[in-house]
Design a protein around this motif. Sequence first.
Motif, PDB file in Angstrom:
ATOM      1  N   SER A  52       0.859  -1.181   0.000  1.00  0.00           N
ATOM      2  CA  SER A  52       0.000   0.000   0.000  1.00  0.00           C
ATOM      3  C   SER A  52       0.896   1.231   0.000  1.00  0.00           C
ATOM      4  O   SER A  52       2.065   1.148   0.375  1.00  0.00           O
ATOM      5  N   PRO A  53       0.373   2.382  -0.402  1.00  0.00           N
ATOM      6  CA  PRO A  53       1.189   3.599  -0.374  1.00  0.00           C
ATOM      7  C   PRO A  53       1.736   3.863   1.030  1.00  0.00           C
ATOM      8  O   PRO A  53       1.020   3.742   2.015  1.00  0.00           O
ATOM      9  N   GLY A  54       3.010   4.173   1.102  1.00  0.00           N
ATOM     10  CA  GLY A  54       3.656   4.466   2.373  1.00  0.00           C
ATOM     11  C   GLY A  54       4.211   3.255   3.093  1.00  0.00           C
ATOM     12  O   GLY A  54       4.899   3.392   4.099  1.00  0.00           O
ATOM     13  N   GLU A  55       3.920   2.058   2.617  1.00  0.00           N
ATOM     14  CA  GLU A  55       4.450   0.848   3.237  1.00  0.00           C
ATOM     15  C   GLU A  55       5.808   0.502   2.635  1.00  0.00           C
ATOM     16  O   GLU A  55       6.045   0.746   1.458  1.00  0.00           O
ATOM     17  N   PRO A  56       6.701  -0.110   3.445  1.00  0.00           N
ATOM     18  CA  PRO A  56       7.975  -0.551   2.875  1.00  0.00           C
ATOM     19  C   PRO A  56       7.746  -1.737   1.937  1.00  0.00           C
ATOM     20  O   PRO A  56       6.789  -2.484   2.092  1.00  0.00           O
ATOM     21  N   GLU A  57       8.629  -1.899   0.963  1.00  0.00           N
ATOM     22  CA  GLU A  57       8.519  -2.999   0.008  1.00  0.00           C
ATOM     23  C   GLU A  57       8.727  -4.328   0.734  1.00  0.00           C
ATOM     24  O   GLU A  57       9.570  -4.437   1.621  1.00  0.00           O
ATOM     25  N   PHE A  58       7.967  -5.348   0.351  1.00  0.00           N
ATOM     26  CA  PHE A  58       8.035  -6.650   1.005  1.00  0.00           C
ATOM     27  C   PHE A  58       9.335  -7.371   0.642  1.00  0.00           C
ATOM     28  O   PHE A  58       9.663  -7.535  -0.536  1.00  0.00           O
ATOM     29  N   HIS A  59      10.069  -7.782   1.667  1.00  0.00           N
ATOM     30  CA  HIS A  59      11.253  -8.628   1.531  1.00  0.00           C
ATOM     31  C   HIS A  59      11.317  -9.520   2.756  1.00  0.00           C
ATOM     32  O   HIS A  59      11.209  -9.016   3.879  1.00  0.00           O
ATOM     33  N   PRO A  60      11.533 -10.822   2.584  1.00  0.00           N
ATOM     34  CA  PRO A  60      11.744 -11.660   3.770  1.00  0.00           C
ATOM     35  C   PRO A  60      13.012 -11.231   4.505  1.00  0.00           C
ATOM     36  O   PRO A  60      13.938 -10.701   3.905  1.00  0.00           O
TER      37      PRO A  60
END
Length: 168
Positions: A152-160
């Motif tokens: 979502s806007p403002g969320e950090p990009e998903f990375h394990p």
Amino acid sequence: MRALLLLTLLPLFARAQHCAFDYYSIIVVRPHAHGDTNVVQGLRVMLLDQDNLPATATGTPFYLFQRNTDRPQQWIPTTAWRRNGKRQFPFAQDNYILVVPNHFRMGNYRVLVVDERPGNDGPRYRQQLLHLHPSQCYSLCGHYWDEVYENSPGEPEFHPVTITLFPQ
């Protein structure tokens, strides 16, 4: 009279739960051997609090990670697990996962990886302790069946959370 009753009850409906994971987040950990990108199986992965004790939420333990490919013990029905390619959360692939309440402040928590496998299950690895950053915990609301975690806007990009293991 009905309009007054409706206006009185409207705030209760506005805060209704929107999905099964409204108040939960996920931590995804990828432990792998140095020089190899494959996830090491059979490890004990735990979430520890600021006192290095297993994490709890109001007395309920929330500390043991499990493989995303393991049959779910809770949260989603077995039929959803099969439909998702025998994964609990498709975006988490074959990594270790832990679902935690949203009120956990990840800056106060650590991940401990311990190799407790029998001696004949490959090389033995030293234990690793890693401090978590708040950006390493991702909301599950609206994402739990996604193949790719869309931020979502403002969320950090998903990375394990990647943890490199070294032989003993």
